[in-house]
Motif scaffolding. Sequence first.
Motif, PDB file in Angstrom:
ATOM      1  N   GLN A 113      33.559  41.062  41.837  1.00 48.98           N
ATOM      2  CA  GLN A 113      32.844  40.025  41.097  1.00 48.98           C
ATOM      3  C   GLN A 113      32.581  38.807  41.987  1.00 48.98           C
ATOM      4  OE1 GLN A 113      35.007  38.460  37.718  1.00 48.98           O
ATOM      5  NE2 GLN A 113      33.123  38.053  36.598  1.00 48.98           N
ATOM      6  N   ASP A 114      33.583  38.414  42.763  1.00 43.21           N
ATOM      7  CA  ASP A 114      33.432  37.270  43.677  1.00 43.21           C
ATOM      8  C   ASP A 114      32.376  37.560  44.744  1.00 43.21           C
ATOM      9  OD1 ASP A 114      35.381  35.889  42.296  1.00 43.21           O
ATOM     10  OD2 ASP A 114      37.005  36.442  43.672  1.00 43.21           O
ATOM     11  N   LYS A 115      32.379  38.774  45.254  1.00 42.28           N
ATOM     12  CA  LYS A 115      31.447  39.129  46.327  1.00 42.28           C
ATOM     13  C   LYS A 115      30.001  39.145  45.846  1.00 42.28           C
ATOM     14  CE  LYS A 115      34.763  41.851  49.006  1.00 42.28           C
ATOM     15  NZ  LYS A 115      35.206  43.216  49.386  1.00 42.28           N
TER      16      LYS A 115
ATOM     17  N   GLU B 180      41.922  49.698  32.019  1.00 34.11           N
ATOM     18  CA  GLU B 180      41.315  49.021  30.863  1.00 34.11           C
ATOM     19  C   GLU B 180      40.967  47.568  31.162  1.00 34.11           C
ATOM     20  OE1 GLU B 180      42.267  48.094  26.129  1.00 34.11           O
ATOM     21  OE2 GLU B 180      43.688  49.260  27.328  1.00 34.11           O
ATOM     22  N   ALA B 181      41.888  46.860  31.795  1.00 32.78           N
ATOM     23  CA  ALA B 181      41.637  45.454  32.132  1.00 32.78           C
ATOM     24  C   ALA B 181      40.474  45.341  33.118  1.00 32.78           C
ATOM     25  CB  ALA B 181      42.900  44.825  32.713  1.00 32.78           C
ATOM     26  N   GLY B 182      40.415  46.294  34.046  1.00 33.48           N
ATOM     27  CA  GLY B 182      39.326  46.302  35.019  1.00 33.48           C
ATOM     28  C   GLY B 182      37.980  46.527  34.362  1.00 33.48           C
ATOM     29  N   PHE B 183      37.927  47.457  33.396  1.00 39.93           N
ATOM     30  CA  PHE B 183      36.678  47.707  32.668  1.00 39.93           C
ATOM     31  C   PHE B 183      36.236  46.475  31.887  1.00 39.93           C
ATOM     32  CE2 PHE B 183      37.182  52.499  32.842  1.00 39.93           C
ATOM     33  CZ  PHE B 183      36.002  52.708  33.531  1.00 39.93           C
ATOM     34  N   ASN B 184      37.186  45.768  31.260  1.00 44.06           N
ATOM     35  CA  ASN B 184      36.847  44.557  30.505  1.00 44.06           C
ATOM     36  C   ASN B 184      36.253  43.491  31.419  1.00 44.06           C
ATOM     37  OD1 ASN B 184      37.751  45.646  28.085  1.00 44.06           O
ATOM     38  ND2 ASN B 184      39.827  44.851  28.330  1.00 44.06           N
TER      39      ASN B 184
ATOM     40  N   ARG C 257      31.830  48.269  48.601  1.00 43.92           N
ATOM     41  CA  ARG C 257      32.368  49.553  48.164  1.00 43.92           C
ATOM     42  C   ARG C 257      33.743  49.358  47.519  1.00 43.92           C
ATOM     43  NH1 ARG C 257      29.554  50.361  52.852  1.00 43.92           N
ATOM     44  NH2 ARG C 257      28.091  52.107  52.901  1.00 43.92           N
ATOM     45  N   VAL C 258      33.900  49.985  46.363  1.00 48.95           N
ATOM     46  CA  VAL C 258      35.185  49.953  45.661  1.00 48.95           C
ATOM     47  C   VAL C 258      35.589  51.394  45.400  1.00 48.95           C
ATOM     48  CG1 VAL C 258      36.407  49.229  43.578  1.00 48.95           C
ATOM     49  CG2 VAL C 258      34.614  47.762  44.530  1.00 48.95           C
ATOM     50  N   GLN C 259      36.839  51.715  45.687  1.00 46.46           N
ATOM     51  CA  GLN C 259      37.319  53.060  45.394  1.00 46.46           C
ATOM     52  C   GLN C 259      38.822  53.037  45.163  1.00 46.46           C
ATOM     53  OE1 GLN C 259      35.919  54.986  49.027  1.00 46.46           O
ATOM     54  NE2 GLN C 259      38.032  55.312  49.649  1.00 46.46           N
ATOM     55  N   LEU C 260      39.316  54.122  44.631  1.00 47.19           N
ATOM     56  CA  LEU C 260      40.726  54.224  44.300  1.00 47.19           C
ATOM     57  C   LEU C 260      41.579  54.242  45.560  1.00 47.19           C
ATOM     58  CD1 LEU C 260      42.840  54.761  42.015  1.00 47.19           C
ATOM     59  CD2 LEU C 260      42.507  57.191  42.472  1.00 47.19           C
TER      60      LEU C 260
ATOM     61  N   ASP D  67      45.194  53.878  39.563  1.00 52.34           N
ATOM     62  CA  ASP D  67      43.894  53.441  39.043  1.00 52.34           C
ATOM     63  C   ASP D  67      43.304  52.308  39.879  1.00 52.34           C
ATOM     64  OD1 ASP D  67      45.421  51.209  38.283  1.00 52.34           O
ATOM     65  OD2 ASP D  67      45.772  52.011  36.281  1.00 52.34           O
ATOM     66  N   ILE D  68      42.056  52.001  39.570  1.00 46.34           N
ATOM     67  CA  ILE D  68      41.379  50.857  40.203  1.00 46.34           C
ATOM     68  C   ILE D  68      41.731  49.643  39.370  1.00 46.34           C
ATOM     69  CG2 ILE D  68      39.134  49.835  40.736  1.00 46.34           C
ATOM     70  CD1 ILE D  68      38.081  52.693  41.192  1.00 46.34           C
ATOM     71  N   SER D  69      42.335  48.657  39.990  1.00 43.85           N
ATOM     72  CA  SER D  69      42.897  47.528  39.265  1.00 43.85           C
ATOM     73  C   SER D  69      41.875  46.442  38.952  1.00 43.85           C
ATOM     74  CB  SER D  69      44.044  46.911  40.074  1.00 43.85           C
ATOM     75  OG  SER D  69      43.515  46.280  41.240  1.00 43.85           O
ATOM     76  N   ILE D  70      42.270  45.550  38.063  1.00 42.66           N
ATOM     77  CA  ILE D  70      41.435  44.408  37.716  1.00 42.66           C
ATOM     78  C   ILE D  70      41.244  43.503  38.931  1.00 42.66           C
ATOM     79  CG2 ILE D  70      43.393  43.029  36.881  1.00 42.66           C
ATOM     80  CD1 ILE D  70      41.464  41.814  34.799  1.00 42.66           C
ATOM     81  N   ASN D  71      42.226  43.478  39.811  1.00 41.39           N
ATOM     82  CA  ASN D  71      42.100  42.648  41.019  1.00 41.39           C
ATOM     83  C   ASN D  71      40.971  43.149  41.917  1.00 41.39           C
ATOM     84  OD1 ASN D  71      44.216  40.957  40.278  1.00 41.39           O
ATOM     85  ND2 ASN D  71      45.759  42.214  41.310  1.00 41.39           N
ATOM     86  N   GLN D  72      40.817  44.463  41.993  1.00 42.84           N
ATOM     87  CA  GLN D  72      39.711  45.023  42.777  1.00 42.84           C
ATOM     88  C   GLN D  72      38.367  44.666  42.143  1.00 42.84           C
ATOM     89  OE1 GLN D  72      41.802  49.076  42.989  1.00 42.84           O
ATOM     90  NE2 GLN D  72      40.441  49.180  44.758  1.00 42.84           N
ATOM     91  N   VAL D  73      38.309  44.711  40.810  1.00 41.06           N
ATOM     92  CA  VAL D  73      37.067  44.373  40.106  1.00 41.06           C
ATOM     93  C   VAL D  73      36.764  42.881  40.263  1.00 41.06           C
ATOM     94  CG1 VAL D  73      35.890  44.342  37.882  1.00 41.06           C
ATOM     95  CG2 VAL D  73      37.402  46.263  38.462  1.00 41.06           C
TER      96      VAL D  73
END
Length: 199
Positions: free
Chosen positions: A60-62, A85-89, A41-44, A50-56
Amino acid sequence: TTVAEWFARGLMCESVASQKPCDTCKKCAMFQKGIYPDVYRVQLNPDLRDISINQVRALQDKVSMTPFYNSYKIAIIKDAEKINEAGFNCFLKILEEPPLKTIFILIAHTLKTIPSTIISRAEMIHFTLLKEAEIAKALDGTFTIEQKRFIARISYGKVGFALSQTPETVKAAIEQEKILIAILKAPAHKKILMLEPLI
């Protein structure tokens, strides 16, 4: 969110019955406790914008790991429109080459901030608000008729909110509403006296 959780639980359910989720098997119990290892689960974060690239990246690792139960891996992302934006990329790279048997569920209130490259790779499911009668019908027998009507009214069409209520919280909310209505109807000189215990 309620439907996403139900769908994910149904995929994990180990019951042999045709109706899933059963809500009684070991996997359903683990899911409801939030400890099922193949659901992410990922959430703000309430403290962030915002939801950061680190969360994404953490997601990705999981999802790149082998599933614990050799089943589906499911990622539920709430407030998906808040990914930066970085997270979406970064997330786009996962969508372009997703790990096997991995399902991503993005829950968003608006599509305005979600890139078209993400939307084009997703199956859109739109939800509308439910009528009060439908919400009242979804509540179980632990509530009185008055409580069901009250919950349906304050849920504003969101069944997830309605299902999260308990008889205790509803009873307290009804009492607060009655006090508020009494204050509003009271003469001006009595309003102050009635408000003092609440301040």
